[in-house]
Design an enzyme around this catalytic site. Structure first.
Site, PDB file in Angstrom:
ATOM      1  N   GLU A  18       0.860  -1.194   0.000  1.00  0.00           N
ATOM      2  CA  GLU A  18       0.000   0.000   0.000  1.00  0.00           C
ATOM      3  C   GLU A  18       0.887   1.233   0.000  1.00  0.00           C
ATOM      4  OE1 GLU A  18      -3.253   0.245   3.108  1.00  0.00           O
ATOM      5  OE2 GLU A  18      -1.985   1.854   3.852  1.00  0.00           O
ATOM      6  N   GLY A 124     -13.484   5.038   6.698  1.00  0.00           N
ATOM      7  CA  GLY A 124     -12.575   6.165   6.963  1.00  0.00           C
ATOM      8  C   GLY A 124     -12.497   6.423   8.451  1.00  0.00           C
ATOM      9  N   ASP A 125     -11.406   7.037   8.836  1.00  0.00           N
ATOM     10  CA  ASP A 125     -11.206   7.371  10.248  1.00  0.00           C
ATOM     11  C   ASP A 125     -11.977   8.628  10.596  1.00  0.00           C
ATOM     12  OD1 ASP A 125      -9.489   5.286  11.014  1.00  0.00           O
ATOM     13  OD2 ASP A 125      -7.836   6.240   9.929  1.00  0.00           O
TER      14      ASP A 125
HETATM   15  P1  FAD Z   1     -16.985  -0.265   9.110  1.00  0.00           P
HETATM   16  O1  FAD Z   1     -16.961  -1.596   8.459  1.00  0.00           O
HETATM   17  O2  FAD Z   1     -18.113   0.647   8.780  1.00  0.00           O
HETATM   18  O3  FAD Z   1     -16.957  -0.511  10.699  1.00  0.00           O
HETATM   19  C1  FAD Z   1     -16.761   0.575  11.587  1.00  0.00           C
HETATM   20  C2  FAD Z   1     -17.272   0.186  12.963  1.00  0.00           C
HETATM   21  O4  FAD Z   1     -18.698   0.136  12.976  1.00  0.00           O
HETATM   22  C3  FAD Z   1     -16.818  -1.182  13.461  1.00  0.00           C
HETATM   23  O5  FAD Z   1     -16.641  -1.102  14.848  1.00  0.00           O
HETATM   24  C4  FAD Z   1     -17.992  -2.106  13.128  1.00  0.00           C
HETATM   25  O6  FAD Z   1     -18.066  -3.222  14.005  1.00  0.00           O
HETATM   26  C5  FAD Z   1     -19.181  -1.159  13.326  1.00  0.00           C
HETATM   27  N1  FAD Z   1     -20.319  -1.408  12.435  1.00  0.00           N
HETATM   28  C6  FAD Z   1     -20.269  -1.676  11.118  1.00  0.00           C
HETATM   29  N2  FAD Z   1     -21.518  -1.699  10.606  1.00  0.00           N
HETATM   30  C7  FAD Z   1     -22.363  -1.408  11.633  1.00  0.00           C
HETATM   31  C8  FAD Z   1     -23.768  -1.254  11.741  1.00  0.00           C
HETATM   32  N3  FAD Z   1     -24.576  -1.402  10.673  1.00  0.00           N
HETATM   33  N4  FAD Z   1     -24.305  -0.935  12.955  1.00  0.00           N
HETATM   34  C9  FAD Z   1     -23.499  -0.769  14.046  1.00  0.00           C
HETATM   35  N5  FAD Z   1     -22.152  -0.914  13.985  1.00  0.00           N
HETATM   36  C10 FAD Z   1     -21.598  -1.226  12.804  1.00  0.00           C
HETATM   37  N6  FAD Z   1      -8.757   4.871   6.634  1.00  0.00           N
HETATM   38  C11 FAD Z   1      -8.669   5.953   5.850  1.00  0.00           C
HETATM   39  O7  FAD Z   1      -9.109   7.051   6.258  1.00  0.00           O
HETATM   40  N7  FAD Z   1      -8.084   5.882   4.605  1.00  0.00           N
HETATM   41  C12 FAD Z   1      -7.613   4.718   4.103  1.00  0.00           C
HETATM   42  O8  FAD Z   1      -7.113   4.687   2.982  1.00  0.00           O
HETATM   43  C13 FAD Z   1      -7.703   3.544   4.905  1.00  0.00           C
HETATM   44  N8  FAD Z   1      -7.251   2.348   4.464  1.00  0.00           N
HETATM   45  C14 FAD Z   1      -7.406   1.240   5.246  1.00  0.00           C
HETATM   46  C15 FAD Z   1      -6.985  -0.015   4.761  1.00  0.00           C
HETATM   47  C16 FAD Z   1      -7.126  -1.165   5.549  1.00  0.00           C
HETATM   48  C17 FAD Z   1      -6.672  -2.498   5.010  1.00  0.00           C
HETATM   49  C18 FAD Z   1      -7.669  -1.065   6.850  1.00  0.00           C
HETATM   50  C19 FAD Z   1      -7.786  -2.285   7.725  1.00  0.00           C
HETATM   51  C20 FAD Z   1      -8.090   0.161   7.337  1.00  0.00           C
HETATM   52  C21 FAD Z   1      -7.983   1.317   6.554  1.00  0.00           C
HETATM   53  N9  FAD Z   1      -8.406   2.567   6.997  1.00  0.00           N
HETATM   54  C22 FAD Z   1      -8.301   3.678   6.199  1.00  0.00           C
HETATM   55  C23 FAD Z   1      -8.927   2.734   8.358  1.00  0.00           C
HETATM   56  C24 FAD Z   1     -10.467   2.585   8.436  1.00  0.00           C
HETATM   57  O9  FAD Z   1     -11.075   3.623   7.691  1.00  0.00           O
HETATM   58  C25 FAD Z   1     -10.843   2.711   9.905  1.00  0.00           C
HETATM   59  O10 FAD Z   1     -10.375   1.599  10.604  1.00  0.00           O
HETATM   60  C26 FAD Z   1     -12.301   2.987  10.204  1.00  0.00           C
HETATM   61  O11 FAD Z   1     -12.374   3.390  11.563  1.00  0.00           O
HETATM   62  C27 FAD Z   1     -13.259   1.812   9.999  1.00  0.00           C
HETATM   63  O12 FAD Z   1     -13.403   1.516   8.688  1.00  0.00           O
HETATM   64  P2  FAD Z   1     -14.226   0.207   8.207  1.00  0.00           P
HETATM   65  O13 FAD Z   1     -14.320   0.289   6.756  1.00  0.00           O
HETATM   66  O14 FAD Z   1     -13.677  -0.994   8.842  1.00  0.00           O
HETATM   67  O15 FAD Z   1     -15.663   0.564   8.872  1.00  0.00           O
END
Ligand code: FAD
Length: 316
Positions: A18, A124-125
């Site tokens: 990445e 996203g964070d």
């Molecule tokens: P989600 O899958 O939406 O989950 C977020 C939280 O909500 C989790 O705790 C989950 O259990 C909970 N949840 C999910 N759905 C529901 C629901 N329907 N109801 C209640 N709770 C729910 N961040 C960036 O900003 N830019 C990047 O380029 C980036 N790249 C990444 C690449 C990888 C491989 C990884 C592992 C992470 C990356 N991140 C990036 C970080 C990521 O955006 C964060 O970890 C973020 O906080 C969560 O993203 P997610 O897509 O896992 O969220």
């Protein structure tokens, strides 16, 4: 080519990594100089991250104007440039945060024009200065909603238009998984429930958050399979590079560090020695994961590739 096709076509574990777009104003050459040494390991794809936007405050005679800016724009441009230069698949990270559904659709349309076959769908964070993630008005709250939008587009369903076409996109969709659970999830069980939800809605593969103890990855994979998640799971590996990572990584990513790794880093005289410890630890991790038959080893390069090259030389 899709990530899932790359995986099906390969007989052995593959190497991927990445990269992060340059800070606004810097040129792309430094990024190339860090990608160049890694291309000999034939990555089937390279991921390009997307940064959240930030607030800046502009002083206008004592009154501060709050503006939004993005310090590292250009994810899609970087994807296109890397594809063009190296003839390799690139994967843009598409975020919920900072984008309306419409903006996401336009981004996906651009991806299709560029011949991008894979996208990584992420929430996203939280923005800098925000304690929790706040959804953008008109955007998605969870990555699962973004997965749905992409899967819908794959069916030819645009947001607001009826488009008669035989040229529908067919994106392969990656999502994030957390061997030590996502920091906001109350338990690994609930986190896995939502991970399965993303897969049920159309995610084709999972890339994990970094981890330093392979047993956590193996246990996570076991629990995923038990929960009925059948898609490929790609481990994400980050070599420790500076002493400060001992505090920073658990704080930012909520990852545990094994005692032996902590002790080895603490014993280092300087960060050059820490970097070497990080390389050796990642080599051990990678060898064990490869022996276990993971489809791809995906490295978080954080913009510098000397350590990733040293690991790849020892493992591939
Ligand atoms: P989600 O899958 O939406 O989950 C977020 C939280 O909500 C989790 O705790 C989950 O259990 C909970 N949840 C999910 N759905 C529901 C629901 N329907 N109801 C209640 N709770 C729910 N961040 C960036 O900003 N830019 C990047 O380029 C980036 N790249 C990444 C690449 C990888 C491989 C990884 C592992 C992470 C990356 N991140 C990036 C970080 C990521 O955006 C964060 O970890 C973020 O906080 C969560 O993203 P997610 O897509 O896992 O969220």
């Amino acid at each position: 080519m899709k990530v899932t096709q790359h995986i099906q076509a390969a007989k052995e574990t593959q190497f991927s990594f990445e990269v992060i777009p340059p800070v606004k104003g810097k040129n792309i050459e430094e990024l190339y100089s860090n990608i160049d040494p890694l291309m000999e390991f034939n990555p089937p794809f390279i991921d390009v991250t997307t940064s959240r936007e930030e607030y800046v405050f502009i002083d206008r005679d004592g009154l501060f104007d709050k503006k939004v800016t993005r310090m590292r724009p250009g994810t899609l441009g970087i994807c296109a440039a890397i594809m063009h230069k190296y003839n390799v698949d690139t994967i843009p990270h598409v975020l919920c945060g900072g984008f309306t559904r419409e903006e996401t659709e336009y981004l996906l349309v651009d991806c299709q024009y560029l011949g991008i076959d894979n996208v990584m769908a992420l929430r996203g964070d939280a923005m800098k200065g925000q304690k929790y993630f706040e959804p953008t008005q008109g955007g998605h709250t969870y990555a699962s909603e973004l997965v749905s939008q992409i899967a819908d587009l794959n069916q030819g369903n645009y947001l607001h238009d009826v488009v008669e076409t035989n040229n529908t996109p067919d994106f392969c969709i990656g999502v994030a998984g957390y061997p030590e659970k996502h920091m906001e999830a109350p338990s690994l069980r609930t986190d896995l429930k939502w991970l399965k939800h993303k897969v049920d809605l159309g995610a084709d593969y999972i890339v994990t958050q970094m981890f330093f103890d392979n047993q956590k990855f193996f246990e996570f994979t076991r629990q995923c399979r038990e929960a009925g998640i059948a898609v490929p799971i790609i481990p994400g590996i980050k070599p420790i590079a500076v002493k400060k990572h001992l505090q920073l990584l658990p704080q930012v990513f909520r990852t545990d560090l094994p005692e032996a790794l902590i002790e080895a880093v603490e014993a280092c005289k300087d960060n050059a020695a820490v970097r070497q410890v990080g390389i050796e630890w990642a080599i051990e991790q990678s060898r064990e994961l490869k022996a276990a038959g993971v489809p791809v080893l995906h490295y978080y390069s954080m913009g510098k590739s000397d350590n990733i090259k040293a690991i790849a030389q020892a493992v591939f």
